[in-house]
Design a protein around this motif. Structure first.
Motif, PDB file in Angstrom:
ATOM      1  N   ASN A  91       0.860  -1.216   0.004  1.00  0.00           N
ATOM      2  CA  ASN A  91      -0.039   0.031   0.161  1.00  0.00           C
ATOM      3  C   ASN A  91       1.103   1.259   0.080  1.00  0.00           C
ATOM      4  O   ASN A  91       1.637   1.530   0.758  1.00  0.00           O
TER       5      ASN A  91
ATOM      6  N   LYS B  23      -2.226   3.071  -7.234  1.00  0.00           N
ATOM      7  CA  LYS B  23      -2.713   3.043  -6.058  1.00  0.00           C
ATOM      8  C   LYS B  23      -2.690   4.323  -5.166  1.00  0.00           C
ATOM      9  O   LYS B  23      -3.306   4.348  -4.154  1.00  0.00           O
ATOM     10  N   ASP B  24      -1.820   4.981  -5.794  1.00  0.00           N
ATOM     11  CA  ASP B  24      -1.425   6.576  -5.127  1.00  0.00           C
ATOM     12  C   ASP B  24      -2.858   7.395  -4.909  1.00  0.00           C
ATOM     13  O   ASP B  24      -3.861   7.120  -5.674  1.00  0.00           O
ATOM     14  N   THR B  88      -6.581   1.013 -14.812  1.00  0.00           N
ATOM     15  CA  THR B  88      -6.117   0.969 -13.720  1.00  0.00           C
ATOM     16  C   THR B  88      -6.583   2.079 -12.886  1.00  0.00           C
ATOM     17  O   THR B  88      -6.287   2.381 -11.647  1.00  0.00           O
TER      18      THR B  88
END
Ligand SMILES: [Fe+2]
Ligand SMILES: [Fe+2]
Lengths: 122, 316
Positions: A91, B23-24, B88
């Protein structure tokens, strides 16, 4: 937040309200081909490297599609595919804690050690 | 963490040239803008195969046919890279394709013009791919990582597209009187729509431009368009042809070519769906999708069957 400051219509970026209205509806497919990640070894002696992803019904088809899209110009000698759902990613929000232990161990780097100039080949 | 703080960190990354990854954390508007731009770009690659596909069976030689097939196959690949990059950001492929087919999502208007002669295939490679390359080279440095990587891959493949197009025109420009006039005619028809590919004039942007601040784009429409004109105005000399613009002229003081006015009414008309081929293009896409459904379903059924057989054997 209304995204009203984006006033520029770049290539491939035409605001939807400026387009024709849609009257046509397609029925969605009942099933979707799963997503695969593709890794390619560009030549023997090198690691496989992430090249991209694609949809395929099964592993065999994923390899064949990967060959067709990612190795058309001899970019690879070996292909790995893995269904994307099996990849666990760290993460990014925890990056600080995750990599913190490495941060204060500068003595792991050769430059930490100051040696006299006479010492060669080290 | 409060949103303002997250936004600050985000903007700092952009300012420091750190790429944003899937994922940022990112502002909603950044996600939406990228999603729209990348998916429209993907649709453009896919719809862009149709005008060229029109000439596969009529290419003048086996060599030209093989080249055209290879080029079109590349475009399909470009569509795939871009759909993957868009996925994404959290939209499914199925949804994107549905938006294209419903008319909600756009693609580059250039592909709503017809390919009337073989020379058009040359003009497309030279002018249309040429204009696309200008954009895409800039986009290799875009701030969203997956988009930038797709662009790097695409740019590697594009230069052959432009060169083969120019070469088609070069051969025609050295041919019979009829071939020469085919060549000039194709240039006449594709020139202005190619200039429109860069989008409206900068002066039509009234508000501050987030795409620049977020480094999704790094050059303005007019800047890119000017670079393109400067490049083509020189290259056409090699062909011994003329660009259909009486105002085209080298401007010593600007160090650029001046050029005439673009017909923006035509541009918006085509965007709105009234171009010569809008309907034909969408119909072709929908038909391919509908008629391919049984293949997609059969492949899944086959994979499931194989899988359960494998499981049974393992259990036995
Ligand atoms: Fe392309
Ligand atoms: Fe291309």
């Amino acid at each position: 937040m209304k995204n009203n400051f984006l006033q520029k219509f770049y290539y491939g970026d035409i605001p939807e309200e400026k387009g024709a209205s849609g009257q046509y509806t397609t029925s969605h497919d009942t099933t979707q081909w799963p997503l695969w990640e593709v890794f390619i070894r560009s030549k023997n002696g090198l690691d496989h490297k992430h090249a991209g992803s694609l949809h395929a019904a099964d592993a065999q088809m994923a390899i064949e599609n990967a060959r067709d899209v990612y190795t058309r110009r001899m970019e690879g000698v070996s292909i790995w595919v893995v269904e994307s759902k099996y990849i666990t990613a760290s993460n990014p929000e925890e990056a600080g804690e995750l990599y913190e232990p490495a941060m204060d161990k500068i003595y792991r780097h050769p430059t930490f050690y100051e040696l006299p100039d006479e010492v060669n080949h080290m | 963490m409060p949103v303002q703080h997250l936004e600050q960190i985000f903007q700092q990354k952009i300012d420091n040239e750190t790429k944003i990854e899937a994922k940022d954390w990112m502002p909603d508007a950044y996600r939406k803008t990228n999603l729209r731009q990348i998916s429209q770009h993907a649709h453009s690659e896919v719809v862009g195969m149709l005008p060229e596909g029109n000439w596969i069976s009529r290419a003048p030689s086996l060599k030209r046919k093989a080249i055209l097939l290879a080029k079109i196959q590349d475009e399909a690949g470009h569509g795939l890279y871009l759909y993957s990059a868009a996925e994404t950001l959290g939209q499914s492929r199925d949804e994107m394709i549905n938006d294209l087919h419903s008319g909600k999502a756009k693609y580059s208007s250039i592909f709503n013009y017809p390919t009337l002669s073989w020379a058009d295939i040359g003009a497309i490679g030279w002018l249309v791919d040429g204009a696309a390359i200008m954009n895409q080279v800039m986009l290799t440095r875009t701030s969203y990582g997956p988009y930038a990587r797709a662009m790097v891959r695409i740019c590697k493949e594009e230069s052959f597209h432009q060169r083969q197009g120019f070469e088609i025109l070069l051969v025609l420009s050295r041919g019979s009187a009829e071939q020469k006039s085919m060549c000039q005619d194709a240039i006449n028809r594709w020139w202005w729509p190619s200039l429109m590919m860069f989008g409206p004039r900068d002066s039509e942007s009234t508000n501050s431009d987030m795409s620049m601040k977020w480094k999704i784009k790094r050059k303005s429409n007019d800047e890119l368009r000017q670079n393109f004109v400067d490049m083509i105005a020189e290259q056409i000399k090699v062909l011994g042809m003329k660009l259909p613009d009486d105002h085209l002229q080298w401007n010593e003081s600007r160090n650029h070519y001046d050029f005439g006015n673009i017909n923006w009414d035509e541009f918006w008309n085509v965007v709105k769906g009234n171009g010569p081929c809008n309907k034909q293009r969408l119909d072709a896409r929908r038909k391919a999708h509908e008629e391919g459904r049984w293949v997609r379903e059969a492949a899944i059924a086959y994979a499931e069957k194989k899988n359960s057989k494998l499981k049974r054997e393992e259990a036995a």
